[in-house]
Structure formats: C-alpha cells, structure tokens
Write an enzyme that holds these catalytic residues in place. Structure first.
Site, PDB file in Angstrom:
ATOM      1  N   CYS A   2       0.720  -1.363  -0.047  1.00 29.14           N
ATOM      2  CA  CYS A   2      -0.205   0.093  -0.036  1.00 29.14           C
ATOM      3  C   CYS A   2       0.808   1.422   0.023  1.00 29.14           C
ATOM      4  O   CYS A   2       1.886   1.197   0.352  1.00 29.14           O
ATOM      5  CB  CYS A   2      -0.723   0.032   1.152  1.00 29.14           C
ATOM      6  SG  CYS A   2      -1.739  -1.662   1.312  1.00 29.14           S
ATOM      7  N   ARG A  27       5.151   0.616  -6.294  1.00 24.54           N
ATOM      8  CA  ARG A  27       4.898  -0.432  -5.333  1.00 24.54           C
ATOM      9  C   ARG A  27       3.979  -1.502  -5.583  1.00 24.54           C
ATOM     10  O   ARG A  27       4.006  -2.532  -4.787  1.00 24.54           O
ATOM     11  CB  ARG A  27       4.497   0.380  -4.037  1.00 24.54           C
ATOM     12  CG  ARG A  27       5.427   1.355  -3.444  1.00 24.54           C
ATOM     13  CD  ARG A  27       4.861   2.374  -2.724  1.00 24.54           C
ATOM     14  NE  ARG A  27       4.672   1.822  -1.430  1.00 24.54           N
ATOM     15  CZ  ARG A  27       5.332   1.995  -0.171  1.00 24.54           C
ATOM     16  NH1 ARG A  27       6.433   2.868  -0.365  1.00 24.54           N
ATOM     17  NH2 ARG A  27       5.042   1.641   0.758  1.00 24.54           N
ATOM     18  N   TRP A  74      -2.643  -2.439  -1.937  1.00 26.26           N
ATOM     19  CA  TRP A  74      -2.277  -3.979  -2.125  1.00 26.26           C
ATOM     20  C   TRP A  74      -3.075  -4.869  -1.325  1.00 26.26           C
ATOM     21  O   TRP A  74      -2.567  -5.033  -0.164  1.00 26.26           O
ATOM     22  CB  TRP A  74      -0.593  -3.733  -2.127  1.00 26.26           C
ATOM     23  CG  TRP A  74       0.036  -4.665  -2.868  1.00 26.26           C
ATOM     24  CD1 TRP A  74       0.052  -4.696  -4.277  1.00 26.26           C
ATOM     25  CD2 TRP A  74       0.660  -6.131  -2.635  1.00 26.26           C
ATOM     26  NE1 TRP A  74       0.833  -5.638  -4.957  1.00 26.26           N
ATOM     27  CE2 TRP A  74       1.144  -6.359  -3.940  1.00 26.26           C
ATOM     28  CE3 TRP A  74       1.020  -6.345  -1.431  1.00 26.26           C
ATOM     29  CZ2 TRP A  74       2.036  -7.633  -3.841  1.00 26.26           C
ATOM     30  CZ3 TRP A  74       1.758  -7.588  -1.441  1.00 26.26           C
ATOM     31  CH2 TRP A  74       2.366  -8.280  -2.639  1.00 26.26           C
ATOM     32  N   ASN A 100      -1.538   1.748   6.046  1.00 30.06           N
ATOM     33  CA  ASN A 100      -0.825   0.716   5.387  1.00 30.06           C
ATOM     34  C   ASN A 100      -0.190  -0.205   6.684  1.00 30.06           C
ATOM     35  O   ASN A 100       0.177   0.148   7.521  1.00 30.06           O
ATOM     36  CB  ASN A 100       0.418   1.456   4.681  1.00 30.06           C
ATOM     37  CG  ASN A 100       1.543   0.484   4.287  1.00 30.06           C
ATOM     38  OD1 ASN A 100       1.280  -0.699   4.104  1.00 30.06           O
ATOM     39  ND2 ASN A 100       2.623   1.196   3.690  1.00 30.06           N
ATOM     40  N   GLY A 101      -0.027  -1.438   6.269  1.00 27.92           N
ATOM     41  CA  GLY A 101       0.213  -2.505   7.589  1.00 27.92           C
ATOM     42  C   GLY A 101      -0.684  -3.464   7.680  1.00 27.92           C
ATOM     43  O   GLY A 101      -1.738  -3.788   6.825  1.00 27.92           O
ATOM     44  N   GLU A 493      20.539 -21.552  -5.145  1.00 27.74           N
ATOM     45  CA  GLU A 493      19.993 -20.057  -5.372  1.00 27.74           C
ATOM     46  C   GLU A 493      21.176 -19.098  -5.450  1.00 27.74           C
ATOM     47  O   GLU A 493      20.997 -18.304  -6.316  1.00 27.74           O
ATOM     48  CB  GLU A 493      18.988 -19.834  -4.233  1.00 27.74           C
ATOM     49  CG  GLU A 493      18.527 -18.126  -4.011  1.00 27.74           C
ATOM     50  CD  GLU A 493      17.764 -17.843  -5.329  1.00 27.74           C
ATOM     51  OE1 GLU A 493      17.543 -18.656  -6.299  1.00 27.74           O
ATOM     52  OE2 GLU A 493      17.472 -16.761  -5.407  1.00 27.74           O
ATOM     53  N   LYS A 614      10.513 -10.244 -15.638  1.00 30.20           N
ATOM     54  CA  LYS A 614      10.317 -10.456 -14.147  1.00 30.20           C
ATOM     55  C   LYS A 614       9.474 -11.554 -14.065  1.00 30.20           C
ATOM     56  O   LYS A 614       9.280 -12.192 -13.316  1.00 30.20           O
ATOM     57  CB  LYS A 614      10.002  -8.933 -13.545  1.00 30.20           C
ATOM     58  CG  LYS A 614       9.389  -9.062 -12.093  1.00 30.20           C
ATOM     59  CD  LYS A 614      10.811  -9.361 -11.156  1.00 30.20           C
ATOM     60  CE  LYS A 614      10.186  -9.531  -9.885  1.00 30.20           C
ATOM     61  NZ  LYS A 614      11.699 -10.298  -8.866  1.00 30.20           N
TER      62      LYS A 614
HETATM   63  O1  M6R Z   1       7.208 -15.173 -10.126  1.00 28.34           O
HETATM   64  P1  M6R Z   1       7.802 -16.596  -9.986  1.00 28.34           P
HETATM   65  O2  M6R Z   1       8.610 -16.792  -8.813  1.00 28.34           O
HETATM   66  O3  M6R Z   1       6.960 -17.684 -10.325  1.00 28.34           O
HETATM   67  O4  M6R Z   1       9.066 -16.591 -10.820  1.00 28.34           O
HETATM   68  C1  M6R Z   1       9.948 -17.775 -10.930  1.00 28.34           C
HETATM   69  C2  M6R Z   1      11.126 -17.339 -11.749  1.00 28.34           C
HETATM   70  O5  M6R Z   1      10.868 -16.907 -12.952  1.00 28.34           O
HETATM   71  C3  M6R Z   1      12.189 -16.457 -10.833  1.00 28.34           C
HETATM   72  O6  M6R Z   1      12.385 -16.878  -9.636  1.00 28.34           O
HETATM   73  C4  M6R Z   1      13.043 -16.223 -11.900  1.00 28.34           C
HETATM   74  O7  M6R Z   1      14.081 -17.533 -11.861  1.00 28.34           O
HETATM   75  C5  M6R Z   1      14.270 -14.880 -10.932  1.00 28.34           C
HETATM   76  N1  M6R Z   1      14.697 -14.384 -12.100  1.00 28.34           N
HETATM   77  C6  M6R Z   1      15.398 -15.347 -10.227  1.00 28.34           C
HETATM   78  O8  M6R Z   1      15.966 -14.474  -9.596  1.00 28.34           O
END
Ligand code: M6R
Length: 619
Positions: A2, A27, A74, A100-101, A493, A614
C-alpha cells in the site's frame, strides 16, 4: 504494497495527493482512493484498478479542497474491489482513514465493535480503525475539536496490535491531518504554508525536499503551518529535518543505486511481515487463510512442491524441511517439466505451488494439471489477486511487497519463511504419529524464527565487506557454489543470483559430487564458494574444499560465527548461527550482496539483466 499520500494547504489538495500517489505506483497496487472534508461529512472516492480510474471519478466537488488523504491498496485482508479500497469511514461519515500495514487483532476488535452497533462496509482490517476512533470519540465526548480527535486516535492506537502507517481526517477538525506510525513507513514533507504526507520520500519530492522521517510510536498533527510531533501518550518528540539531495530516479529506489539492493535491504522487514499475524506471542502458529482444519491436513499422504527459478530453490529447502519434521514423502519439481512427466497425483496429494508473481505460465499449468488429477493445491504466492492466488484451492501469502528487480531477493526469504511456518504448523498438528518434532524442538524453531530479522540486519551492516570482496571475485571467469544438505539447497540459489546479474558462469553442486566430473573444470581463475554451516557434514565439506584448493581455485568459505577457519580458505564470510534448516535463509543475504556487488563492479545492467523478464508468462 500500500501507498499513502496526503496534503494540507492552500493548493488543490485532491489533485496534489493524487499526483503524489502516482509516485508510489511502482510499489504495485490493485485499487486507489482519496478522501476530503466536504459540506457535512468526509467524502470518499475509490476505484479498483489503476489511479486513472480514480481520476475519472473526480468532479467539481473534489476541486479546491485544502485537505486530502489518498491511498493505493495492495490487498491483504479482503479481495481487491471498490468496497475494500481505502479510505474507509466510520458509521457517521465524519472521519476517514487510510492505512498501510496489518492489524493482527482486527477480527476480535471487529466483533466487539459490531456488538456495539457499528456497521462495517468492507472486509478490511483497516476499517476497524475508523470505527474504533468513532467509538473513542463517543467516550471522549470532545471530538468536535482537534485535541479531542487526537486523543481519540491515540486511545484507538493503544487497542490495536500490528503494524500501521495511519492517516486520519475528520470533519470535526477540517484543517488538520492526523498521522501515526508503527512498523510501516511514513514521512512528512514540509512546505511553506502547506504540508504533505507520504509512504516514502519520492511521494512528496515534487513539492518539497524537506522531510521528517517518522519513527515507530510517533504521532503527528499537521495543519498548513505546523507539524506537532508527539508519542502515542501525547509527550513531545523531536525529529531532525532531512534535506533531500537525491535526483528523482534515485529517490524511487529509496536512495539506493538499484532496486535489487533496495530489496536486499527489505529482507528483514519481509521476514517480519511474513511472520506477522501467523506466529503468535505464545509461540502458536496460526494460518487463518488456509481452509483446512488440522485434521484435514492428515489426509495428505504425499506433498509435491512445484515452482520455477528462485521459487523452485525455496522449494528444495521446503522438501528437506518437510521430510525432516513431517516424515512424509515430499518431492520437489521444476514446473516446466511437471505436466509432461505425467505426475502421480490423487486426492491424498497436496501440491504446493510457489511463485512470487503468481503469473508464471509453467507454474499455472502445473496447478491446472494437479487440480485436473484431483490433488489439492496450495499457493505460496506474493502477488494478491494474481492468477495463482485466485485459482489455487488455498493461499498462503508471502508479505514481501512488490519486487521490482528481475533477480528475486526478498521473495526467496519470504517463501522460505512461509515454508518454515507451514512445515512447523503441519508437524505440530500431526496426529498420525509420523511427525518428528518434540515440543522442545518446536519451541527452539519458533525462537529461531523470531531471531531471523535481526540476524539479517546484522549481516546487512557488513555490506562494505562484500563490496570490497567483489572487487577481487569479479576477476574470476567461473564460480562453483558447493554445499551439503541445506547448504547445497542454498548454493543453488546463490549460483542463480550470481549468473543472472553478472553473466559469470556459475554452478551449484553437492560438494561430494565434484570429483565425479566437474573437478576437471577447476583451474586458476575459478572461484569456489563453500557453504560450511551444517555441523554434521562440515568435516567432509572442508575435505572437498581442500580438493579444489589443490587445483589452484580461489576458495571463499561461508562459516558460522565462531567456527574455526579452514586453512584452505582464501576469503572468509561469517553468518550468525540459527537452526540448520534456516541456514539457507540467513546465508542467502551475503550471497545476494556478493552477486550484487560483483555485477556492479562489472558494470552489468543489474535490475534488468539481458534476456530475462520479471514475470515469465509464456512457456
Ligand atoms: O514469479 P515466480 O516466482 O513464479 O518466478 C519464477 C522465476 O521466473 C524467478 O524466480 C526467476 O528465476 C528469477 N529471475 C530469479 O531471480
């Protein structure tokens, strides 16, 4: 997450508050609204979707007002829709609030207020504030004046548990905005004959560069020409005025050079928020969003975790943890392979889908496959209102807030936190006799969970060390991340983080596997990051590191605080001690910092690495 803005002064308050709200769009939000004092009551305008939908509702009635508060929502409590959008009013329409919270005790307060005759118009936790202040006003019998409203708000704040940045306007004090802060950000922008409020500095920067950063427990009364700061008891407090010299782009990133580093710094808050309202003061874990009774959980004989990328890596940790404490078969699958592998699923399988965006095409396809075969689906997801959040049978929201950097950082910590909560909850309520978790161990895990945010804060204070080490490491052309057990899960990771933003080839391997092939690649110019946080396997881990050291690789060891430094180590990083299963969460913070700084040294496009998106909404 939010966003809040507000204005008081001689300008057009609604227009200014909405202009500033647009600075908070990054955001993420699902609805927007604004409130302003009107002829006989406080008027509110709200619209689902984008701010442009809210602007379409503006008319002559909203022009030339001199006080307004505005909000982007949000969703956390209650689905995204007009009725749940902020601002919310009390029964009389004399006051409006934006928040917000999360109010942890909202259900109890709501019940009490309804019993006293209050009528609620939304499903939100926020609306409780409006009715609670109304109730306190009645008790005060003096809410026709600014001080009476302030006292009523302060009394209401004492009854609320949880986090809030709160702004209130009241018809009884038409030239005033009241604000309070506890664990959610809120700032005041100081103008000449006008004042502003915002969730962050960029929200007010178009109009002023002088700001007060509110701290937890601060309460403020704003008029066009004054800001009175007190604590919740009414005792004066003082905050220094900050002169903002950042440019606009830096401001959006909270003064950081990139969203990624801003989001790494949001890790502690993310873990706190994901625990909030779920890990109770008495150590009980409650997962109110899940529609299963503890008994219903018992029907799941198998658990199948499915995800992509970073979320998959969180799933690898989840599998280990679930199997360790639940003693049930748990598998973890890459979503893009899942439906083509004709997975064995039935009514007794729980399929846990993990995703930050909730829109990853492969993860959604896996959910459909699981549902088609009669399994129950549970989504651990960050974005409220996403397809995964809407269509899964049950949802456990992570509370990371919007993640803008393509490289996932805080979402991983949020996913792990949610998985730990889920595993502990299931083990605690297991009545099959299979779970392997004593009450003492449960308490140890709970205590360790509570420690995590401050442990991460400690690591972040060492950022300069990682920046310095990155100068050396950026000279290497290949990285291996090695570990055993939970350390191997973490290394997956860590390798992904480095490769996706620095473009250096990086691989994760179970340390014992190196001599079965990859050792052939080890030579000068290769860096090996050895995770050594699992006491049971540490000796073997160190032997493996000596094997690569003998081939002239550079060795970076990640050690527990207080642990002896192996003599093969060229560089040593330290992490605080927590439960072995929680180490991937703690270890990932130094790994994120390292990846970030290596990419920075190499001049890479950190927030938007080449070839990556993303949200991967195609197969
Ligand atoms: O939105 P999601 O968590 O489903 O996305 C999964 C992957 O596409 C995402 O984690 C991707 O590997 C990132 N670039 C990792 O940093």
């Amino acid at each position: 997450m939010c966003g809040i803005t507000g204005y008081i002064g001689s300008g057009d308050a609604v227009e200014i508050a909405i202009n500033n709200l647009k600075r908070l769009e990054y955001r993420g939000y699902d609805s927007a609204g604004v409130a302003f004092p009107d002829t006989n009551s406080v008027s509110i305008l709200r619209a689902p979707g984008k701010i442009v939908n809210l602007e379409a509702l503006l008319s002559g009635a909203s022009e030339h007002k001199h006080v307004a508060i505005a909000h982007t929502r949000w969703a956390t409590h209650g689905r995204p829709c007009e009725a749940n959008a902020h601002p919310h009013r009390d029964c009389t329409g004399q006051l409006a609030v934006v928040h917000n919270g999360i109010i942890e005790n909202y259900a109890e307060l709501r019940r009490e207020l309804i019993a006293k005759g209050h009528e609620f118009a939304s499903d939100t936790d926020t609306e409780v504030f409006a009715h609670l202040i109304e109730e306190m006003c009645e008790l005060e019998k003096g809410c026709d004046k600014t001080e009476g409203v302030a006292n009523a708000i302060r009394k209401a704040l004492h009854l609320v548990k949880g986090s809030y940045a709160l702004a209130v306007i009241s018809q009884s004090a038409p030239d005033t905005v009241f604000v309070a802060r506890k664990e959610s950000p809120l700032i005041i922008g100081l103008g000449d004959g006008e004042n502003f409020i915002g969730s962050d500095i960029p929200a007010v920067m178009r109009y002023t560069r002088k700001v007060l950063l509110l701290e937890d427990g601060d309460f403020a009364i704003l008029t066009p020409n004054s800001v009175t700061l007190t604590d919740f008891e009414g005792a004066p407090v003082h905050r220094e005025i900050l002169d903002i010299t950042w440019d606009d782009t830096a401001a959006e990133k909270g003064g950081h050079a990139h969203f990624m580093i801003k989001e790494i710094y949001e890790n502690p808050r993310t873990v706190r928020e994901t625990l909030r309202g779920r890990l109770m003061d008495d150590g009980e874990i409650v997962l109110p969003s899940l529609p299963f009774s503890p008994e219903q959980w018992q029907k799941f004989r198998r658990i199948s975790i499915v995800a992509c990328g970073t979320a998959y890596h969180a799933g690898v940790v989840g599998k280990m943890f679930f199997e360790q404490i639940l003693r049930r078969p748990v598998e973890v699958n890459v979503a893009s392979e899942y439906r083509y592998s004709d997975p064995i699923l039935d009514e007794e399988t729980l399929v846990v889908l993990i995703s930050q965006s909730g829109e990853t095409a492969d993860t959604l396809a896996a959910m459909r496959e699981a549902q088609h075969k009669g399994a129950t689906t549970l989504a651990i997801v960050n974005v409220v209102g996403s397809t995964l959040a809407r269509d899964a049978d049950a949802v456990l929201l992570t509370q990371a807030g919007p993640e803008i950097g393509v490289a996932s950082t805080k979402a991983y910590l949020a996913q792990l936190t949610a998985l730990y909560l889920l595993g502990l909850y299931l083990a605690k309520h297991d009545n099959s006799g299979r779970a392997n978790l004593t009450e003492v161990e449960y308490r140890e895990y709970v205590a360790a969970l509570r420690e995590l945010p401050s442990q991460i804060e400690g690591i972040l204070k060492e950022e300069a060390t990682y920046a310095l080490l990155a100068e050396e490491l950026a000279k290497h052309h290949c990285f291996f991340f090695l570990g055993r057990r939970y350390d191997f899960a973490a290394s997956l990771e860590a390798a992904l983080k480095l490769k996706e933003i620095s473009y250096i080839h990086a691989e994760a391997y179970p340390a014992g596997e190196m001599k079965h092939g990859p050792l052939a690649l080890v030579e000068p110019g290769v860096a090996i990051v050895g995770f050594c946080t699992q006491p049971d396997t540490n000796e073997k881990m160190v032997s493996n590191l000596k094997e690569v050291k003998a081939r002239d690789a550079t060795i970076i060891t990640l050690l527990l605080e207080g642990a002896e430094t192996p003599d093969c180590s060229d560089f040593t990083l330290r992490v605080p001690v927590t439960k072995e299963a929680f180490m991937p969460l703690v270890s990932m913070v130094p790994m994120q910092l390292l990846a970030y700084h290596v990419a920075r040294v190499l001049g890479c496009e950190i927030d938007q690495p080449r070839n990556l998106a993303k949200s991967v909404t195609v197969e």
